[in-house]
Design a protein around this motif. Structure first.
Motif, PDB file in Angstrom:
ATOM      1  N   THR A 100      62.418  35.102  56.555  1.00  0.00           N
ATOM      2  CA  THR A 100      62.795  33.956  56.579  1.00  0.00           C
ATOM      3  C   THR A 100      61.674  33.309  56.744  1.00  0.00           C
ATOM      4  O   THR A 100      60.829  33.225  57.352  1.00  0.00           O
ATOM      5  N   PHE A 101      61.358  32.732  55.024  1.00  0.00           N
ATOM      6  CA  PHE A 101      60.137  31.670  54.938  1.00  0.00           C
ATOM      7  C   PHE A 101      59.700  30.312  55.827  1.00  0.00           C
ATOM      8  O   PHE A 101      61.252  29.231  55.677  1.00  0.00           O
ATOM      9  N   TYR A 102      59.400  30.312  56.351  1.00  0.00           N
ATOM     10  CA  TYR A 102      59.198  28.532  57.184  1.00  0.00           C
ATOM     11  C   TYR A 102      57.990  27.988  56.832  1.00  0.00           C
ATOM     12  O   TYR A 102      56.536  29.131  57.334  1.00  0.00           O
ATOM     13  N   GLU A 103      57.868  27.045  56.256  1.00  0.00           N
ATOM     14  CA  GLU A 103      56.059  25.864  55.981  1.00  0.00           C
ATOM     15  C   GLU A 103      55.341  25.558  56.795  1.00  0.00           C
ATOM     16  O   GLU A 103      54.587  25.683  56.692  1.00  0.00           O
ATOM     17  N   SER A 104      56.583  26.173  58.044  1.00  0.00           N
ATOM     18  CA  SER A 104      55.630  24.629  59.372  1.00  0.00           C
ATOM     19  C   SER A 104      56.200  25.491  60.617  1.00  0.00           C
ATOM     20  O   SER A 104      56.840  26.483  60.620  1.00  0.00           O
ATOM     21  N   SER A 105      55.321  25.033  61.654  1.00  0.00           N
ATOM     22  CA  SER A 105      55.676  26.226  63.303  1.00  0.00           C
ATOM     23  C   SER A 105      56.587  25.300  63.574  1.00  0.00           C
ATOM     24  O   SER A 105      57.043  26.601  64.128  1.00  0.00           O
ATOM     25  N   SER A 106      57.284  24.546  63.030  1.00  0.00           N
ATOM     26  CA  SER A 106      58.641  23.825  63.763  1.00  0.00           C
ATOM     27  C   SER A 106      59.133  23.167  63.225  1.00  0.00           C
ATOM     28  O   SER A 106      58.715  22.233  62.393  1.00  0.00           O
ATOM     29  N   PRO A 107      60.634  22.675  62.954  1.00  0.00           N
ATOM     30  CA  PRO A 107      61.174  21.866  62.200  1.00  0.00           C
ATOM     31  C   PRO A 107      60.651  20.358  62.049  1.00  0.00           C
ATOM     32  O   PRO A 107      60.498  19.643  61.043  1.00  0.00           O
ATOM     33  N   TYR A 112      52.372  23.817  56.831  1.00  0.00           N
ATOM     34  CA  TYR A 112      50.925  24.490  56.695  1.00  0.00           C
ATOM     35  C   TYR A 112      50.455  23.759  56.052  1.00  0.00           C
ATOM     36  O   TYR A 112      49.065  23.914  56.036  1.00  0.00           O
ATOM     37  N   VAL A 113      50.389  23.655  54.825  1.00  0.00           N
ATOM     38  CA  VAL A 113      50.105  23.576  53.516  1.00  0.00           C
ATOM     39  C   VAL A 113      51.008  22.449  52.249  1.00  0.00           C
ATOM     40  O   VAL A 113      52.164  22.821  52.540  1.00  0.00           O
ATOM     41  N   LYS A 114      50.311  22.334  51.438  1.00  0.00           N
ATOM     42  CA  LYS A 114      51.389  21.175  50.326  1.00  0.00           C
ATOM     43  C   LYS A 114      50.381  21.402  49.676  1.00  0.00           C
ATOM     44  O   LYS A 114      49.380  21.950  49.600  1.00  0.00           O
ATOM     45  N   VAL A 150      58.770  29.143  46.951  1.00  0.00           N
ATOM     46  CA  VAL A 150      59.425  28.890  47.532  1.00  0.00           C
ATOM     47  C   VAL A 150      60.269  28.443  48.395  1.00  0.00           C
ATOM     48  O   VAL A 150      58.961  27.196  49.446  1.00  0.00           O
ATOM     49  N   GLU A 151      61.091  27.912  49.042  1.00  0.00           N
ATOM     50  CA  GLU A 151      61.877  26.276  50.047  1.00  0.00           C
ATOM     51  C   GLU A 151      62.259  26.990  51.416  1.00  0.00           C
ATOM     52  O   GLU A 151      62.297  28.194  51.440  1.00  0.00           O
ATOM     53  N   ASP A 152      61.582  25.408  52.308  1.00  0.00           N
ATOM     54  CA  ASP A 152      61.414  26.362  53.398  1.00  0.00           C
ATOM     55  C   ASP A 152      63.435  26.724  53.683  1.00  0.00           C
ATOM     56  O   ASP A 152      63.410  26.094  53.369  1.00  0.00           O
ATOM     57  N   GLY A 153      62.565  27.595  54.910  1.00  0.00           N
ATOM     58  CA  GLY A 153      64.125  28.624  55.227  1.00  0.00           C
ATOM     59  C   GLY A 153      64.832  29.467  54.346  1.00  0.00           C
ATOM     60  O   GLY A 153      65.518  29.685  54.328  1.00  0.00           O
TER      61      GLY A 153
END
Length: 167
Positions: A100-107, A112-114, A150-153
């Motif tokens: 599962t892809f996550y864009e940050s360390s927590s919700p 991390y990047v934009k 990809v999208e978060d989650g």
């Protein structure tokens, strides 16, 4: 009804198998999955006493769809050729595993990047969770993030492109 994690596991198993279609029915609920040209189509239909409309979701696995506004026939070919050339010049950061892809360390944390961010080889760009382990994914090259694919989650596959980076 199946839990989300159970459905994700089914998707993984079906993706790795030679099965083209899978149907599961239980107590008025129905889950139907079909493989179609590098995508898995998931159709979930819930039929309680009140009838609801079916929900259909397509999960991209290895390719990202590019949509654009209709253009005249002459210009459309030129635009497509330029997009292909541009994509070939870009480096793809890919997923080293299924997860599962996550864009940050927590919700509640910033991503991390934009798009437009400069990254170094050792910059962390995302996390891919696999089997309850959170794996930090590094940029691999110095450059600029030009697209997040990809999208978060979102569930990602092995070697699926996650980011496009301009060197």
């Amino acid at each position: 009804m199946l839990k989300v994690q159970e459905i994700r596991e089914l998707i993984k198993l079906i993706d790795q198998s030679s099965i083209d279609e899978f149907v599961y029915e239980y107590e008025g609920s129905k889950v139907k999955m079909k493989k179609q040209m590098n995508t898995v189509a998931r159709h979930v239909e819930v039929v309680p006493e009140i009838v609801t409309e079916p929900v259909k979701e397509v999960i991209p696995q290895t390719t990202a769809a590019v949509t654009e506004a209709p253009a005249p026939a002459q210009n459309q070919e030129n635009v497509q050729e330029k997009q292909v050339e541009n994509v070939e010049d870009l480096h793809k950061i890919t997923s080293p595993m299924v997860g599962t892809f996550y864009e940050s360390s927590s919700p509640d944390a910033d991503p991390y990047v934009k798009i437009g961010d400069k990254v170094k080889k050792d910059s962390i760009v995302c996390i891919v969770e696999a089997m309850k382990l959170f794996n930090e994914i590094e940029a691999e090259i110095d450059g600029e993030i030009v697209e997040i694919l990809v999208e978060d989650g979102q569930l990602v596959e092995y070697n699926q492109p996650l980011f496009l980076v301009k060197k």
